[in-house]
Design a protein around this motif. Structure first.
Motif, PDB file in Angstrom:
ATOM      1  N   MET A 276      10.758   5.296  -2.631  1.00 32.39           N
ATOM      2  CA  MET A 276      10.462   6.153  -1.486  1.00 32.39           C
ATOM      3  C   MET A 276       9.872   7.481  -1.948  1.00 32.39           C
ATOM      4  O   MET A 276       8.836   7.939  -1.431  1.00 32.39           O
ATOM      5  N   GLN A 277      10.506   8.126  -2.940  1.00 29.98           N
ATOM      6  CA  GLN A 277      10.070   9.450  -3.396  1.00 29.98           C
ATOM      7  C   GLN A 277       8.651   9.416  -3.959  1.00 29.98           C
ATOM      8  O   GLN A 277       7.864  10.345  -3.743  1.00 29.98           O
ATOM      9  N   ALA A 278       8.315   8.343  -4.678  1.00 32.89           N
ATOM     10  CA  ALA A 278       6.991   8.252  -5.299  1.00 32.89           C
ATOM     11  C   ALA A 278       5.867   8.335  -4.276  1.00 32.89           C
ATOM     12  O   ALA A 278       4.801   8.890  -4.539  1.00 32.89           O
ATOM     13  N   LEU A 279       6.115   7.788  -3.085  1.00 32.37           N
ATOM     14  CA  LEU A 279       5.070   7.704  -2.062  1.00 32.37           C
ATOM     15  C   LEU A 279       5.068   8.872  -1.090  1.00 32.37           C
ATOM     16  O   LEU A 279       4.060   9.132  -0.426  1.00 32.37           O
TER      17      LEU A 279
ATOM     18  N   PRO B 178       4.245   1.613  -5.334  1.00 34.24           N
ATOM     19  CA  PRO B 178       2.911   2.075  -4.938  1.00 34.24           C
ATOM     20  C   PRO B 178       1.878   0.950  -4.855  1.00 34.24           C
ATOM     21  O   PRO B 178       0.974   0.994  -4.012  1.00 34.24           O
ATOM     22  N   VAL B 179       2.005  -0.042  -5.731  1.00 31.61           N
ATOM     23  CA  VAL B 179       1.089  -1.189  -5.695  1.00 31.61           C
ATOM     24  C   VAL B 179       1.289  -1.975  -4.392  1.00 31.61           C
ATOM     25  O   VAL B 179       0.322  -2.378  -3.734  1.00 31.61           O
ATOM     26  N   VAL B 180       2.554  -2.173  -4.023  1.00 31.69           N
ATOM     27  CA  VAL B 180       2.859  -2.853  -2.757  1.00 31.69           C
ATOM     28  C   VAL B 180       2.264  -2.063  -1.593  1.00 31.69           C
ATOM     29  O   VAL B 180       1.667  -2.631  -0.663  1.00 31.69           O
ATOM     30  N   SER B 181       2.390  -0.745  -1.649  1.00 34.61           N
ATOM     31  CA  SER B 181       1.860   0.113  -0.590  1.00 34.61           C
ATOM     32  C   SER B 181       0.350  -0.039  -0.448  1.00 34.61           C
ATOM     33  O   SER B 181      -0.179  -0.133   0.667  1.00 34.61           O
ATOM     34  N   SER B 182      -0.349  -0.054  -1.586  1.00 36.24           N
ATOM     35  CA  SER B 182      -1.815  -0.129  -1.530  1.00 36.24           C
ATOM     36  C   SER B 182      -2.311  -1.476  -1.014  1.00 36.24           C
ATOM     37  O   SER B 182      -3.382  -1.562  -0.412  1.00 36.24           O
TER      38      SER B 182
ATOM     39  N   TRP C 153       2.147   1.151   4.084  1.00 36.66           N
ATOM     40  CA  TRP C 153       3.315   2.020   3.906  1.00 36.66           C
ATOM     41  C   TRP C 153       4.598   1.347   4.373  1.00 36.66           C
ATOM     42  O   TRP C 153       5.640   1.426   3.704  1.00 36.66           O
ATOM     43  N   SER C 154       4.562   0.696   5.506  1.00 40.46           N
ATOM     44  CA  SER C 154       5.777   0.113   6.082  1.00 40.46           C
ATOM     45  C   SER C 154       6.417  -0.892   5.141  1.00 40.46           C
ATOM     46  O   SER C 154       7.640  -0.865   4.913  1.00 40.46           O
ATOM     47  N   VAL C 155       5.610  -1.782   4.583  1.00 40.58           N
ATOM     48  CA  VAL C 155       6.151  -2.812   3.685  1.00 40.58           C
ATOM     49  C   VAL C 155       6.760  -2.166   2.441  1.00 40.58           C
ATOM     50  O   VAL C 155       7.814  -2.595   1.949  1.00 40.58           O
ATOM     51  N   ALA C 156       6.101  -1.106   1.938  1.00 37.63           N
ATOM     52  CA  ALA C 156       6.625  -0.416   0.749  1.00 37.63           C
ATOM     53  C   ALA C 156       7.997   0.203   1.032  1.00 37.63           C
ATOM     54  O   ALA C 156       8.924   0.089   0.216  1.00 37.63           O
TER      55      ALA C 156
ATOM     56  N   PRO D  71      -2.797   5.152  -9.154  1.00 34.78           N
ATOM     57  CA  PRO D  71      -2.509   6.480  -9.719  1.00 34.78           C
ATOM     58  C   PRO D  71      -1.119   7.012  -9.392  1.00 34.78           C
ATOM     59  O   PRO D  71      -0.550   7.784 -10.172  1.00 34.78           O
ATOM     60  N   ILE D  72      -0.560   6.595  -8.245  1.00 37.90           N
ATOM     61  CA  ILE D  72       0.807   7.034  -7.914  1.00 37.90           C
ATOM     62  C   ILE D  72       1.800   6.495  -8.950  1.00 37.90           C
ATOM     63  O   ILE D  72       2.835   7.114  -9.227  1.00 37.90           O
ATOM     64  N   SER D  73       1.466   5.366  -9.560  1.00 35.99           N
ATOM     65  CA  SER D  73       2.364   4.731 -10.535  1.00 35.99           C
ATOM     66  C   SER D  73       2.407   5.453 -11.876  1.00 35.99           C
ATOM     67  O   SER D  73       3.201   5.080 -12.745  1.00 35.99           O
ATOM     68  N   PHE D  74       1.577   6.486 -12.065  1.00 33.25           N
ATOM     69  CA  PHE D  74       1.708   7.281 -13.284  1.00 33.25           C
ATOM     70  C   PHE D  74       3.108   7.903 -13.375  1.00 33.25           C
ATOM     71  O   PHE D  74       3.575   8.245 -14.464  1.00 33.25           O
TER      72      PHE D  74
END
Length: 495
Positions: free
Chosen positions: A31-34, A162-166, A170-173, A309-312
């Protein structure tokens, strides 16, 4: 070999708590990452507004932990409070998933997560400590591996959510984050008989439904209070300021009346907590300014492998897992020779590393390509310095601060430590806001100088604080050692 394996063997309850914590942290860090990116891209907030809300949210997340610990110890019991916290967190994540379609739910969702984390956070570690007899040599190893659970959960969450989100939205993530809590709850329910004989005094008594009802009602009120504060950041800052002032004044009141050899140590503890504020401000740049820098100005690959990039952010727990055993080895190696560094020196080194973590970024900006994109090697190096610095400050700080105060004030100091994190989160939101590009500035070539300038300022200020800490370290160490002697003398006197 068998003796080596024996050192890693832990009682059954440890493994249950390990996996519960791992899955709960998976949900939280996913949650925090996104979150800051979600505020901007889905809810239409500006970068500055996003960072401010993020800072206030994290302040509340930390601010309620002491209350949850108290409820676990004195009201409902550790296990019941932990379960209630996990259920509340899952509800919060599912509400956050719904907010992608019904934006008015977002602050209610965030308030629910604040309360859920407060109920949950302190209780797994409290339960773990109760699984071992006093003086059990396995306890230190257990908490080391427990810290590993936090970082394993964090790594997989920040790498994959983040990969799931992309790919799926957003909802699924956020639903995936909620699923992490569901898995944690199932894990607990299947193995709860392993800890049937373990818990706080309140937890070993029959459940008092009146107390449970009061906690639930209080939690619901807390959700709406948190939601209100997140909508009204000015009020939130004022409330935090009043609480901080009251707690600091009370801390110094207790310091002034202390006459058992701890007085100077308590002043040293306060100084170390001020240094920790600086660290946590830097730490909170990971999901905010560093996250947006990675999105806007860093190549989206590591060694040629494409990456969201969020996964950094997954580099932080990765380096923690890599560096932890190495540092542990050096601590043990030099400790047996009586050459281990005192805590103030470790704090100073940690601050230098954090400074280098930000100073390498403007250096990397000098080598950006013609499109304003920086090699990912620089952000990898940034996270390496930051993570090792974290181990030398956050990883050791709370334990050291706890050694510098009398036992009767331990609860106060734990509360102050989380308050330190809350204050730092608020400040971090403002610091991250400095990297927000001016209106109309969107291209990487235009945003790069903005990030570079702010990161240079952060690095220089942190470096200066590190130098001051290093200069003060010998004096702080003398105070600690002198008072240790005084304390030892005091403990042999008749009551």
């Amino acid at each position: 070999m068998s003796s080596m394996l024996e050192n890693f063997k832990q009682p059954k309850p440890f493994y249950m708590i390990f996996f519960v914590e791992m899955w709960e942290r998976f949900g939280f860090y996913g949650m925090q990452a996104l979150l800051a990116v979600y505020f901007v891209k889905s809810l239409g907030m500006s970068d500055t507004e996003s960072f401010s809300v993020m800072g206030a949210f994290m302040a509340l997340v930390y601010g309620f932990v002491s209350i949850g610990g108290y409820i676990g110890d004195r009201v409902l019991g550790t296990k019941r409070t932990m379960v209630l916290g996990a259920i509340t967190l899952a509800i919060g994540y599912f509400l956050l998933a719904a907010s992608a379609h019904f934006s008015h739910l977002v602050f209610t969702a965030l308030g629910t997560i604040c309360i859920g984390n407060g109920l949950f956070k302190a209780n797994p570690s409290s339960l773990l400590s109760k699984c071992y007899k006093e003086g059990d040599p396995k306890l230190d190893g257990a908490f080391t591996m427990y810290y590993m659970a936090v970082n394993i959960g964090s790594f997989f969450a920040t790498a994959f959510v983040p990969v799931v989100s992309s790919h799926f939205g957003w909802s699924v993530a956020y639903i995936l984050s909620g699923v992490g809590l569901v898995v944690a709850l199932i894990n607990y329910m299947l193995c709860r008989h392993w800890v049937a004989h373990v818990g706080s005094e309140a937890g070993m008594k029959k459940l008092n439904f009146n107390k449970l009802l009061v906690v639930i009602i209080g939690s619901v009120i807390g959700v709406f209070v948190s939601s209100f504060l997140l909508r009204n950041l000015g009020v939130a800052h004022w409330v935090l300021g009043v609480i901080v002032t009251a707690v600091v004044l009370y801390y110094f009141y207790e310091t002034a009346r202390e006459n058992t050899g701890y007085q100077t140590k308590m002043i040293v503890a306060f100084i170390l907590m001020l240094i920790a504020i600086v660290f946590f401000v830097l730490y909170m740049q990971m999901p905010t300014s560093l996250n947006f820098f990675a999105i806007n100005n860093v190549e989206h690959s590591i060694f040629g492998i494409p990456i969201n990039p969020i996964s950094f952010q997954a580099l932080n727990p990765f380096w923690i897992v890599v560096a932890s055993p190495i540092l542990a080895y050096f601590y043990s190696h030099f400790g047996t020779k009586g050459k281990d560094l005192a805590m103030p020196f470790k704090f100073a080194i940690g601050m230098f590393l954090c400074a280098f973590g930000f100073l390498v970024l403007p250096l990397g900006a000098k080598f950006a390509n013609v499109h304003g994109i920086v090699s990912s090697s620089w952000i990898i190096l940034c996270y390496l310095f930051q993570s090792v610095g974290e181990l030398m400050i956050s990883g050791l700080g709370l334990a050291m601060v706890a050694q510098l105060v009398p036992q009767r004030l331990m609860g106060l100091v734990m509360g102050v430590w989380f308050l330190v994190s809350a204050v730092a989160s608020m400040i971090a939101g403002h610091v991250a806001g400095l990297t927000a590009a001016p209106k109309g500035v969107t291209g990487a070539i235009q945003t790069l100088p903005v990030y570079s300038h702010v990161f240079l300022q952060i690095g220089v200020v942190t470096f200066v604080i590190a130098v001051i800490t290093l200069i003060a370290a010998p004096m702080l160490t003398r105070y600690i050692n002198a008072d240790v002697t005084a304390t030892k003398k005091e403990t042999i006197l008749p009551a």
